[in-house]
Motif scaffolding. Structure first.
Motif, PDB file in Angstrom:
ATOM      1  N   VAL A   2       0.856  -1.191   0.000  1.00 21.63           N
ATOM      2  CA  VAL A   2       0.000   0.000   0.000  1.00 21.63           C
ATOM      3  C   VAL A   2       0.890   1.239   0.000  1.00 21.63           C
ATOM      4  CG1 VAL A   2      -1.806   1.268   1.216  1.00 21.63           C
ATOM      5  CG2 VAL A   2      -1.785  -1.237   1.289  1.00 21.63           C
ATOM      6  N   GLU A  41       0.939   5.627  -0.608  1.00 20.37           N
ATOM      7  CA  GLU A  41       0.220   6.892  -0.716  1.00 20.37           C
ATOM      8  C   GLU A  41       0.965   7.810  -1.673  1.00 20.37           C
ATOM      9  OE1 GLU A  41      -1.162  10.743   1.971  1.00 20.37           O
ATOM     10  OE2 GLU A  41      -0.175   9.042   2.956  1.00 20.37           O
ATOM     11  N   THR A  44      -2.180  -1.322  -3.775  1.00 24.70           N
ATOM     12  CA  THR A  44      -3.037  -0.155  -3.599  1.00 24.70           C
ATOM     13  C   THR A  44      -2.222   1.125  -3.703  1.00 24.70           C
ATOM     14  OG1 THR A  44      -4.464  -1.408  -2.091  1.00 24.70           O
ATOM     15  CG2 THR A  44      -4.689   0.989  -2.048  1.00 24.70           C
ATOM     16  N   PHE A  88      -3.102   5.219  -3.311  1.00 28.02           N
ATOM     17  CA  PHE A  88      -4.164   6.149  -2.925  1.00 28.02           C
ATOM     18  C   PHE A  88      -3.591   7.523  -2.640  1.00 28.02           C
ATOM     19  CE2 PHE A  88      -2.667   4.792   1.222  1.00 28.02           C
ATOM     20  CZ  PHE A  88      -2.834   5.904   2.028  1.00 28.02           C
ATOM     21  N   LEU A 126      -4.803  11.334  -0.388  1.00 27.91           N
ATOM     22  CA  LEU A 126      -5.707  12.041   0.519  1.00 27.91           C
ATOM     23  C   LEU A 126      -5.548  13.524   0.255  1.00 27.91           C
ATOM     24  CD1 LEU A 126      -4.730  10.063   3.740  1.00 27.91           C
ATOM     25  CD2 LEU A 126      -6.785   9.719   2.350  1.00 27.91           C
ATOM     26  N   ASP A 163     -12.956   6.881  -2.804  1.00 29.28           N
ATOM     27  CA  ASP A 163     -12.998   5.592  -2.119  1.00 29.28           C
ATOM     28  C   ASP A 163     -13.244   5.782  -0.627  1.00 29.28           C
ATOM     29  OD1 ASP A 163     -11.960   3.174  -0.719  1.00 29.28           O
ATOM     30  OD2 ASP A 163     -11.434   2.551  -2.761  1.00 29.28           O
ATOM     31  N   ILE A 216     -10.760   3.832   1.707  1.00 33.03           N
ATOM     32  CA  ILE A 216      -9.481   4.517   1.911  1.00 33.03           C
ATOM     33  C   ILE A 216      -9.669   5.631   2.940  1.00 33.03           C
ATOM     34  CG2 ILE A 216      -7.757   6.016   0.819  1.00 33.03           C
ATOM     35  CD1 ILE A 216      -7.393   3.079   0.051  1.00 33.03           C
ATOM     36  N   TYR A 229      -7.446   5.592   6.250  1.00 31.84           N
ATOM     37  CA  TYR A 229      -6.295   6.500   6.290  1.00 31.84           C
ATOM     38  C   TYR A 229      -6.660   7.988   6.433  1.00 31.84           C
ATOM     39  CZ  TYR A 229      -4.004   2.328   4.514  1.00 31.84           C
ATOM     40  OH  TYR A 229      -3.549   1.051   4.358  1.00 31.84           O
ATOM     41  N   ALA A 262     -10.671  11.097  -0.248  1.00 27.08           N
ATOM     42  CA  ALA A 262      -9.743   9.973  -0.400  1.00 27.08           C
ATOM     43  C   ALA A 262     -10.003   9.351  -1.764  1.00 27.08           C
ATOM     44  CB  ALA A 262      -9.944   8.952   0.706  1.00 27.08           C
ATOM     45  N   ARG A 300      -8.456   6.369  -4.802  1.00 27.01           N
ATOM     46  CA  ARG A 300      -7.630   5.195  -5.080  1.00 27.01           C
ATOM     47  C   ARG A 300      -7.444   5.087  -6.579  1.00 27.01           C
ATOM     48  NH1 ARG A 300      -9.719   0.948  -6.954  1.00 27.01           N
ATOM     49  NH2 ARG A 300     -11.772   1.489  -6.154  1.00 27.01           N
TER      50      ARG A 300
END
Length: 112
Positions: A28, A30, A65, A67, A69, A89, A92, A96, A106, A108
């Protein structure tokens, strides 16, 4: 961390924007710290940078994943992310979203 630079007429390589991929859990990542200087916004630098970050993520072994934010106040950035294929999402956000105080969006990226 990736940078986008303007070689322009001078070849000076002025940095126009930056972005990073940060591991947050196994598989995962970010997309974080993405930004483009105000004078370079609208030049395509953000799209170029985002495409390079997505390609870098796809090349990472074991990534499942990707993603990001952000805040709903960043409407232009959100449209950029949507055009690139990011989708909103709720999962997500639940997992997070509390990481950043101003986060209320959020998204993805479907890597598959």
């Amino acid at each position: 961390m990736l940078f986008v630079a303007d070689d322009g007429d001078t070849g000076a390589g002025d940095i126009l924007g930056t972005g990073a991929l940060m591991p947050v859990a196994p598989g995962v990542y970010e997309l974080t710290k993405m930004g483009v200087r105000p004078e370079a916004q609208g030049s395509g630098a953000g799209s170029l940078l985002l495409a390079a970050l997505i390609e870098r993520a796809r090349a990472l072994p074991g990534i499942e994943t990707l993603f990001l934010l952000t805040s709903s106040k960043c409407r232009t950035a959100i449209r950029l992310y949507e055009r690139a294929g990011f989708v909103h999402d709720a999962g997500i956000m639940a997992a997070y979203g509390a990481t950043y105080t101003r986060c209320d969006v959020a998204m993805r990226f479907p890597l598959a």
